[in-house]
Design an enzyme around this catalytic site. Structure first.
Site, mmCIF file in Angstrom:
data_model
loop_
_atom_site.group_PDB
_atom_site.id
_atom_site.type_symbol
_atom_site.label_atom_id
_atom_site.label_comp_id
_atom_site.label_asym_id
_atom_site.label_seq_id
_atom_site.Cartn_x
_atom_site.Cartn_y
_atom_site.Cartn_z
ATOM 1 N N ASP A 147 -111.749 48.478 4.872
ATOM 2 C CA ASP A 147 -112.258 49.831 5.783
ATOM 3 C C ASP A 147 -113.487 49.509 6.201
ATOM 4 O OD1 ASP A 147 -112.346 52.373 6.339
ATOM 5 O OD2 ASP A 147 -113.353 53.123 4.654
ATOM 6 N N SER A 148 -113.738 50.386 7.087
ATOM 7 C CA SER A 148 -114.935 50.238 8.077
ATOM 8 C C SER A 148 -116.418 49.970 7.027
ATOM 9 C CB SER A 148 -115.308 51.310 9.263
ATOM 10 O OG SER A 148 -115.215 52.370 8.479
ATOM 11 N N GLY A 163 -114.542 55.142 15.008
ATOM 12 C CA GLY A 163 -113.683 56.194 15.762
ATOM 13 C C GLY A 163 -114.229 56.047 16.983
ATOM 14 N N CYS A 215 -107.989 52.857 5.543
ATOM 15 C CA CYS A 215 -108.825 53.572 6.526
ATOM 16 C C CYS A 215 -107.637 54.236 7.412
ATOM 17 C CB CYS A 215 -109.641 52.477 7.276
ATOM 18 S SG CYS A 215 -110.364 53.354 8.947
ATOM 19 N N ASN A 216 -107.874 55.597 7.944
ATOM 20 C CA ASN A 216 -106.747 56.299 8.601
ATOM 21 C C ASN A 216 -107.098 55.730 9.967
ATOM 22 O OD1 ASN A 216 -107.719 58.488 6.268
ATOM 23 N ND2 ASN A 216 -105.514 58.894 6.790
ATOM 24 N N THR A 217 -108.414 55.605 10.503
ATOM 25 C CA THR A 217 -108.640 55.190 11.871
ATOM 26 C C THR A 217 -108.152 53.978 12.170
ATOM 27 O OG1 THR A 217 -110.361 56.669 11.986
ATOM 28 C CG2 THR A 217 -110.279 54.990 13.648
ATOM 29 N N CYS A 221 -109.250 61.309 6.264
ATOM 30 C CA CYS A 221 -110.139 60.320 6.354
ATOM 31 C C CYS A 221 -110.335 59.976 5.037
ATOM 32 C CB CYS A 221 -111.329 60.832 7.138
ATOM 33 S SG CYS A 221 -112.739 59.307 6.772
ATOM 34 N N THR A 222 -110.307 58.577 4.382
ATOM 35 C CA THR A 222 -110.578 58.224 3.365
ATOM 36 C C THR A 222 -111.878 58.525 2.793
ATOM 37 O OG1 THR A 222 -111.002 55.895 3.879
ATOM 38 C CG2 THR A 222 -108.650 56.364 3.386
#
Length: 263
Positions: free
Chosen positions: A7-8, A40, A70-72, A177-178
């Site tokens: 993830d970020s 994002g 991560c959704n993005t 969003c996680t």
């Protein structure tokens, strides 16, 4: 068994905690690049390259599966990551839980980052899985950043702002969003009308953790001995522990109790 997550920032903690709960004997690799957050607002090309960097660092640890927590990143970079790493390494993306939320009837609210809200990807999921259900897309500017910093006042302000734009008769909220899953109870409290049935929150951590096990032919064994080790990668470099803000959340504290892989 070794499961990697990327993830970020610390949004991956929710899914990592579920994986650890399902398989306490599994080694975990968590790969993030908090110095480049938020992803994002970045261009798709820039975001994809940063996500690939996290994915490559995780893949170098030779895991059995990689979760894009991560959704993005799943919206913009999942195809590129799969093209590079599969079929040798199964890659599991994170999809907002719109389908199960809509199955319970509406109204449904989808809380997501401004980059995801209104995107063709999210609108496609609504079209495919929530036809005939009243759905409100709620952008949550600043919430992921506040969660990343464990900034209590900023979290409360961002949650209150999003709750004010959420219909009061909502029956379910999708956490798109996680990062939001780490403050789920605050969100629930903010959107719960007095004297109304409990609002149901739908996150993705449980689904992606279960899917990762299925992809490698493993089954949950929560009773297994807790002998898994933890590898932390920050910007591609190995660290002794997650970023300090992770310890503000139960999910982060549960992982911090794992033995570092290099110890």
């Amino acid at each position: 068994m070794k499961i990697a997550l990327m993830d970020s920032g610390i949004g991956l903690l929710a899914a990592a905690a579920v994986v650890h709960r399902l398989r306490p004997d599994a080694d975990l690799v968590i790969s993030s690049d908090p110095g480049s957050m938020p992803w994002g607002p970045r261009t798709t090309e820039d975001l994809t390259e940063r996500a690939l960097g996290c994915a490559r660092a995780a893949a170098a640890q030779r895991p059995d599966a990689l979760i894009i927590a991560c959704n993005t990143a799943s919206v913009h970079a999942l195809a590129a990551i799969r093209a590079e790493l599969e079929p040798e390494l199964p890659v599991i993306g994170t999809v907002p839980a719109i389908k199960p939320a809509a199955a319970g009837g509406g109204p449904v609210a989808i809380w997501a980052t401004p980059a995801t809200t209104g995107s063709p990807y999210q609108r496609g999921l609504i079209h495919d899985f929530a036809a005939g259900v009243e759905v409100t897309e709620v952008a949550c500017p600043g919430l992921a950043d506040a969660v990343e910093r464990a900034d209590e006042q900023a979290i409360d302000a961002a949650v209150a702002d999003a709750a004010a734009r959420t219909p009061r008769d909502v029956r379910a909220v999708v956490l798109g969003c996680t990062h939001y899953e780490l403050v789920a109870e605050r969100i629930r409290a903010a959107v719960q009308p007095p004297a109304a049935p409990p609002v149901v929150l739908h996150g993705s951590a449980g689904a992606v953790a279960a899917q990762a096990l299925r992809r490698i032919g493993a089954v949950p064994r929560p009773e297994a001995a807790a002998r898994g080790r933890l590898t932390v990668l920050l910007g591609g470099r190995e660290a002794m522990e997650p970023v300090p803000a992770a310890l503000a959340y139960p999910e982060g504290r549960s992982l911090a109790a794992l033995v570092p892989a290099g110890a």
